[in-house]
Design a protein around this motif. Sequence first.
Motif, PDB file in Angstrom:
ATOM      1  N   ALA A  92      -8.656  11.930  -2.511  1.00  0.00           N
ATOM      2  CA  ALA A  92      -7.754  11.053  -3.355  1.00  0.00           C
ATOM      3  C   ALA A  92      -8.448   9.720  -3.045  1.00  0.00           C
ATOM      4  O   ALA A  92      -8.714   9.166  -1.927  1.00  0.00           O
ATOM      5  N   ILE A  93      -8.325   8.792  -4.191  1.00  0.00           N
ATOM      6  CA  ILE A  93      -8.680   7.405  -4.232  1.00  0.00           C
ATOM      7  C   ILE A  93      -7.649   6.440  -4.809  1.00  0.00           C
ATOM      8  O   ILE A  93      -7.067   6.957  -5.902  1.00  0.00           O
ATOM      9  N   SER A  94      -7.013   5.628  -3.856  1.00  0.00           N
ATOM     10  CA  SER A  94      -6.157   4.646  -4.484  1.00  0.00           C
ATOM     11  C   SER A  94      -6.403   3.305  -4.091  1.00  0.00           C
ATOM     12  O   SER A  94      -7.075   2.977  -2.771  1.00  0.00           O
ATOM     13  N   THR A  95      -6.241   2.452  -5.016  1.00  0.00           N
ATOM     14  CA  THR A  95      -6.437   0.878  -4.848  1.00  0.00           C
ATOM     15  C   THR A  95      -4.676   0.376  -4.465  1.00  0.00           C
ATOM     16  O   THR A  95      -4.620  -0.678  -4.922  1.00  0.00           O
ATOM     17  N   SER A  96      -3.803   1.290  -4.546  1.00  0.00           N
ATOM     18  CA  SER A  96      -2.417   0.596  -4.605  1.00  0.00           C
ATOM     19  C   SER A  96      -2.098   0.127  -5.927  1.00  0.00           C
ATOM     20  O   SER A  96      -1.021  -1.043  -5.822  1.00  0.00           O
ATOM     21  N   GLY A  97      -2.791   0.279  -7.006  1.00  0.00           N
ATOM     22  CA  GLY A  97      -2.399  -0.225  -8.273  1.00  0.00           C
ATOM     23  C   GLY A  97      -3.359  -1.430  -8.564  1.00  0.00           C
ATOM     24  O   GLY A  97      -3.115  -2.102  -9.602  1.00  0.00           O
ATOM     25  N   ALA A  98      -3.940  -1.916  -7.395  1.00  0.00           N
ATOM     26  CA  ALA A  98      -4.715  -3.251  -7.825  1.00  0.00           C
ATOM     27  C   ALA A  98      -6.027  -3.261  -8.647  1.00  0.00           C
ATOM     28  O   ALA A  98      -6.034  -4.195  -9.345  1.00  0.00           O
ATOM     29  N   SER A 103       0.914  -1.153   0.003  1.00  0.00           N
ATOM     30  CA  SER A 103      -0.031  -0.157  -0.038  1.00  0.00           C
ATOM     31  C   SER A 103       0.927   1.220  -0.113  1.00  0.00           C
ATOM     32  O   SER A 103       1.900   1.285   0.588  1.00  0.00           O
ATOM     33  N   TYR A 104       0.234   2.201  -0.546  1.00  0.00           N
ATOM     34  CA  TYR A 104       1.069   3.844  -0.530  1.00  0.00           C
ATOM     35  C   TYR A 104       0.462   4.436   0.364  1.00  0.00           C
ATOM     36  O   TYR A 104      -0.577   4.611   0.730  1.00  0.00           O
ATOM     37  N   PHE A 105       1.190   5.414   1.084  1.00  0.00           N
ATOM     38  CA  PHE A 105       0.986   6.177   2.215  1.00  0.00           C
ATOM     39  C   PHE A 105       0.402   7.556   1.738  1.00  0.00           C
ATOM     40  O   PHE A 105       0.889   8.112   0.656  1.00  0.00           O
ATOM     41  N   PRO A 106      -0.837   7.685   1.898  1.00  0.00           N
ATOM     42  CA  PRO A 106      -1.560   8.943   1.499  1.00  0.00           C
ATOM     43  C   PRO A 106      -1.084  10.126   2.075  1.00  0.00           C
ATOM     44  O   PRO A 106      -0.983  10.397   3.268  1.00  0.00           O
ATOM     45  N   ALA A 107      -0.625  11.041   1.107  1.00  0.00           N
ATOM     46  CA  ALA A 107      -0.097  12.303   1.624  1.00  0.00           C
ATOM     47  C   ALA A 107      -0.502  13.334   0.435  1.00  0.00           C
ATOM     48  O   ALA A 107      -0.537  13.229  -0.615  1.00  0.00           O
ATOM     49  N   PHE A 108      -0.626  14.656   1.009  1.00  0.00           N
ATOM     50  CA  PHE A 108      -1.045  15.717  -0.034  1.00  0.00           C
ATOM     51  C   PHE A 108       0.110  16.593   0.243  1.00  0.00           C
ATOM     52  O   PHE A 108       0.621  17.092   1.121  1.00  0.00           O
ATOM     53  N   PHE A 116      -0.005   8.339  -8.792  1.00  0.00           N
ATOM     54  CA  PHE A 116      -1.102   9.302  -8.883  1.00  0.00           C
ATOM     55  C   PHE A 116      -2.418   8.482  -8.747  1.00  0.00           C
ATOM     56  O   PHE A 116      -2.643   7.830  -9.364  1.00  0.00           O
ATOM     57  N   PRO A 117      -3.130   9.121  -7.630  1.00  0.00           N
ATOM     58  CA  PRO A 117      -4.299   8.740  -7.365  1.00  0.00           C
ATOM     59  C   PRO A 117      -5.426   9.113  -8.173  1.00  0.00           C
ATOM     60  O   PRO A 117      -5.368   9.900  -8.757  1.00  0.00           O
ATOM     61  N   SER A 118      -6.418   8.478  -8.284  1.00  0.00           N
ATOM     62  CA  SER A 118      -7.651   8.988  -8.896  1.00  0.00           C
ATOM     63  C   SER A 118      -8.296  10.098  -7.901  1.00  0.00           C
ATOM     64  O   SER A 118      -8.067   9.761  -6.618  1.00  0.00           O
ATOM     65  N   TYR A 119      -8.522  11.150  -8.266  1.00  0.00           N
ATOM     66  CA  TYR A 119      -8.875  12.386  -7.318  1.00  0.00           C
ATOM     67  C   TYR A 119     -10.264  13.168  -7.547  1.00  0.00           C
ATOM     68  O   TYR A 119     -10.484  13.370  -9.084  1.00  0.00           O
ATOM     69  N   ILE A 120     -10.802  13.786  -6.849  1.00  0.00           N
ATOM     70  CA  ILE A 120     -11.627  14.707  -7.064  1.00  0.00           C
ATOM     71  C   ILE A 120     -11.240  16.144  -6.329  1.00  0.00           C
ATOM     72  O   ILE A 120     -10.741  16.132  -5.463  1.00  0.00           O
ATOM     73  N   LYS A 121     -11.508  17.093  -7.170  1.00  0.00           N
ATOM     74  CA  LYS A 121     -10.994  18.456  -6.809  1.00  0.00           C
ATOM     75  C   LYS A 121     -12.200  19.362  -7.143  1.00  0.00           C
ATOM     76  O   LYS A 121     -12.537  19.371  -8.204  1.00  0.00           O
TER      77      LYS A 121
END
Length: 189
Positions: free
Chosen positions: A125-131, A2-7, A113-118
């Motif tokens: 940010a939305i991530s599945t860690s590449g899954a 998993s990736y650590f979420p950070a802005f 790069f996560p999928s994101y809503i701005k």
Amino acid sequence: MSYFPAFLKLENRKILIVGGGVIAFEKLKHLLDFTSDISVIALELSDEMQKMVEERNLHFLKRGYKRGDIKDFAIVVVAIDDIPLQAEIFKESRDYNCLCNSVDSVDYCDFIFPSYIKKDDLTIAISTSGASPAIAKHLKKYLLKLIPSDIAIFLKEMRSLRESLPKGRERMNMLDKKAEDYIQTWSKK
């Protein structure tokens, strides 16, 4: 993994994109939501990429990547199909303490790069860690339907209150209650 979420705060951080095709353009569009201090190195640019580089007056070098090109950058996005060059740039990024993202090569990425809503100040940010990038994409569509159209107005009001009221437990409780009430109101709609 998993990736650590950070802005990341991109202010005063230079970004380099290596590549000028469709994928490079997608990454450029995402980055432009947060900064314009972006340079591009590519042998060729797609029509969309060329237009965006010109419209935003971005620095562009029409050539291939050369060792040392990343030395003054905080972040490099490698959007080329040349896997050995991706590996080389990733390895070089270690020398310059530069964060590296090699598109579709997780072995050569410090971040993804996560999928994101701005929507103005709101970023989700939305991530599945590449899954499953497909799940992230569809979850984004689902969440977009849930976010009220007036979220930007509410967030501006909350920012104003945070800046004008004295810090302390009373302010924190009032802002928490206001946020809770807002969410309850739009969740009933």
